[in-house]
Design a protein around this motif. Structure first.
Motif, short mmCIF file in Angstrom:
data_model
loop_
_atom_site.label_atom_id
_atom_site.label_comp_id
_atom_site.label_asym_id
_atom_site.label_seq_id
_atom_site.Cartn_x
_atom_site.Cartn_y
_atom_site.Cartn_z
N MET A 34 80.18 93.91 71.70
CA MET A 34 79.80 93.40 73.01
C MET A 34 79.21 91.99 72.88
O MET A 34 79.75 91.04 73.41
CB MET A 34 78.83 94.36 73.67
N TYR A 35 78.09 91.88 72.18
CA TYR A 35 77.49 90.58 71.96
C TYR A 35 77.60 90.26 70.48
O TYR A 35 77.10 91.00 69.64
CB TYR A 35 76.01 90.56 72.37
N GLY A 36 78.25 89.18 70.17
CA GLY A 36 78.40 88.79 68.77
C GLY A 36 77.33 87.79 68.37
O GLY A 36 76.73 87.12 69.21
N PHE A 37 77.12 87.69 67.08
CA PHE A 37 76.20 86.70 66.55
C PHE A 37 76.78 85.31 66.76
O PHE A 37 77.97 85.08 66.53
CB PHE A 37 75.95 86.97 65.06
N ARG A 38 75.97 84.38 67.20
CA ARG A 38 76.45 83.04 67.48
C ARG A 38 75.41 82.03 67.03
O ARG A 38 74.22 82.18 67.28
CB ARG A 38 76.70 82.89 68.98
N ILE A 39 75.85 81.01 66.38
CA ILE A 39 74.98 79.88 66.03
C ILE A 39 75.12 78.87 67.15
O ILE A 39 76.24 78.58 67.61
CB ILE A 39 75.39 79.27 64.68
N VAL A 40 74.01 78.32 67.61
CA VAL A 40 74.07 77.36 68.70
C VAL A 40 74.89 76.15 68.27
O VAL A 40 74.88 75.75 67.10
CB VAL A 40 72.66 76.93 69.17
N ASP A 41 75.58 75.58 69.25
CA ASP A 41 76.42 74.42 68.96
C ASP A 41 75.59 73.17 68.70
O ASP A 41 75.91 72.36 67.84
CB ASP A 41 77.37 74.15 70.13
N LYS A 42 74.52 73.04 69.47
CA LYS A 42 73.69 71.83 69.36
C LYS A 42 72.24 72.20 69.65
O LYS A 42 71.95 72.83 70.67
CB LYS A 42 74.17 70.80 70.38
N LEU A 43 71.35 71.83 68.77
CA LEU A 43 69.93 72.08 68.98
C LEU A 43 69.40 71.12 70.04
O LEU A 43 69.63 69.90 69.96
CB LEU A 43 69.17 71.88 67.66
N GLU A 44 68.75 71.67 71.05
CA GLU A 44 68.22 70.85 72.13
C GLU A 44 67.19 69.86 71.60
O GLU A 44 66.32 70.22 70.82
CB GLU A 44 67.57 71.77 73.17
N LYS A 45 67.29 68.60 72.04
CA LYS A 45 66.38 67.55 71.58
C LYS A 45 65.56 67.02 72.74
O LYS A 45 66.08 66.77 73.82
CB LYS A 45 67.15 66.41 70.93
N ILE A 46 64.26 66.82 72.45
CA ILE A 46 63.34 66.27 73.46
C ILE A 46 63.74 64.83 73.79
O ILE A 46 64.16 64.09 72.90
CB ILE A 46 61.86 66.37 72.98
N ASP A 47 63.62 64.47 75.03
CA ASP A 47 63.94 63.14 75.56
C ASP A 47 65.44 62.84 75.59
O ASP A 47 65.84 61.77 76.02
CB ASP A 47 63.19 62.01 74.82
N GLU A 48 66.28 63.78 75.11
CA GLU A 48 67.74 63.63 75.21
C GLU A 48 68.29 64.71 76.12
O GLU A 48 68.87 64.43 77.15
CB GLU A 48 68.39 63.77 73.83
N ASP A 49 68.08 65.96 75.70
CA ASP A 49 68.61 67.11 76.44
C ASP A 49 67.61 67.67 77.45
O ASP A 49 68.00 68.32 78.41
CB ASP A 49 69.01 68.22 75.47
N ILE A 50 66.34 67.46 77.18
CA ILE A 50 65.27 67.87 78.10
C ILE A 50 64.22 66.77 78.10
O ILE A 50 63.90 66.20 77.05
CB ILE A 50 64.67 69.24 77.70
N GLN A 51 63.73 66.48 79.27
CA GLN A 51 62.74 65.42 79.39
C GLN A 51 61.32 66.02 79.32
O GLN A 51 61.11 67.18 79.66
CB GLN A 51 62.91 64.67 80.72
N ARG A 52 60.38 65.23 78.88
CA ARG A 52 59.00 65.71 78.72
C ARG A 52 58.44 66.24 80.04
O ARG A 52 57.71 67.22 80.05
CB ARG A 52 58.11 64.61 78.16
N GLY A 53 58.80 65.62 81.13
CA GLY A 53 58.33 66.07 82.43
C GLY A 53 58.88 67.43 82.85
O GLY A 53 58.38 68.04 83.80
N GLN A 54 59.88 67.92 82.15
CA GLN A 54 60.46 69.22 82.45
C GLN A 54 59.82 70.36 81.65
O GLN A 54 60.10 71.53 81.91
CB GLN A 54 61.96 69.21 82.16
N LEU A 55 58.99 70.05 80.68
CA LEU A 55 58.41 71.08 79.83
C LEU A 55 57.46 71.99 80.62
O LEU A 55 57.38 73.18 80.36
CB LEU A 55 57.67 70.44 78.65
N LYS A 56 56.75 71.41 81.58
CA LYS A 56 55.85 72.19 82.43
C LYS A 56 56.67 72.67 83.62
O LYS A 56 57.02 71.89 84.50
CB LYS A 56 54.67 71.34 82.88
#
Length: 159
Positions: A1-23
Motif C-alpha cells: 500500500m505505502y512504499g518506502f520513499r526517499i524525498v526528492d528534495k530536502l526543503e531549504k529555508i529561504d528557498e522552499d519556505i520563507q522564515r515568515g511561514q515558520l509560525k
C-alpha cells in the motif's frame, strides 16, 4: 500500500519556505513531557501498608502552555528536560523523600504541588519564556503507581 520513499528534495529555508511561514498560528498551545524517577518514602499518621518504608517508580507528566515564537516553537522539549534534571529530579530520584523534601507527609497529593511549584518557578525564571511566549505550567500529574495519580492544575494553584 505505502512504499518506502526517499524525498526528492530536502526543503531549504529561504528557498522552499520563507522564515515568515515558520509560525503558522498565534494560538496558545500546550506541550507535555513525562519523566520517571525511583524513590522511597513512608507516610505518617496513616494506618495501612504505606506507613512502612517502601518505594515506587513514579511517573510525572508536565503540561506547559504558551504562544509559539517566530520559528513555531513554544518551548523546546530539551528545555523542559533540563529544568527537570537540574531543578527537580536531583531532589527526588533514588532518594528517601521524607528526608529530601520540605517537611510534609510525602503523599502524592503533597508531592505534586511541590513539583508544580518547582517547575512553575523555573519556567518563570526563564525570562524569554515567561515574557515572550507567555509560558506557564498548566498541570502536573504524578503517578505513584501505574493506575494511581495526583494532579495539580494552574487554576487550582492560583485560587
Amino acid at each position: 500500500m505505502y512504499g518506502f520513499r526517499i524525498v526528492d528534495k530536502l526543503e531549504k529555508i529561504d528557498e522552499d519556505i520563507q522564515r515568515g511561514q515558520l509560525k503558522y498560528h498565534s494560538k496558545r498551545v500546550l506541550v507535555s513531557k513525562e519523566f520517571t524517577f525511583d524513590a522511597a518514602h513512608h507516610l505518617h499518621c496513616y494506618e495501612g501498608k504505606c506507613k512502612n518504608l517502601h518505594g515506587h517508580t513514579y511517573k510525572v507528566i508536565f503540561g506547559i502552555s504558551g504562544f509559539v515564537d517566530e520559528t513555531g516553537l513554544m518551548i523546546d522539549f530539551g528545555d523542559i528536560k533540563e529544568i527537570w534534571k537540574k531543578e527537580i529530579e536531583v531532589q527526588l530520584d533514588h532518594r528517601y523523600l521524607n528526608e529530601t523534601l520540605p517537611p510534609m507527609n510525602t503523599t502524592a497529593e503533597n508531592m505534586v504541588v511541590w513539583i508544580f511549584e518547582k517547575m512553575a518557578e523555573a519556567v518563570a525564571e526563564r525570562e524569554s519564556l515567561s515574557r515572550e511566549q507567555g509560558a506557564r505550567v498548566e498541570f502536573v500529574r504524578l503517578y505513584e503507581t501505574p493506575t494511581s495519580y495526583a494532579e495539580a492544575r494552574r487554576e487550582w494553584m492560583e485560587a
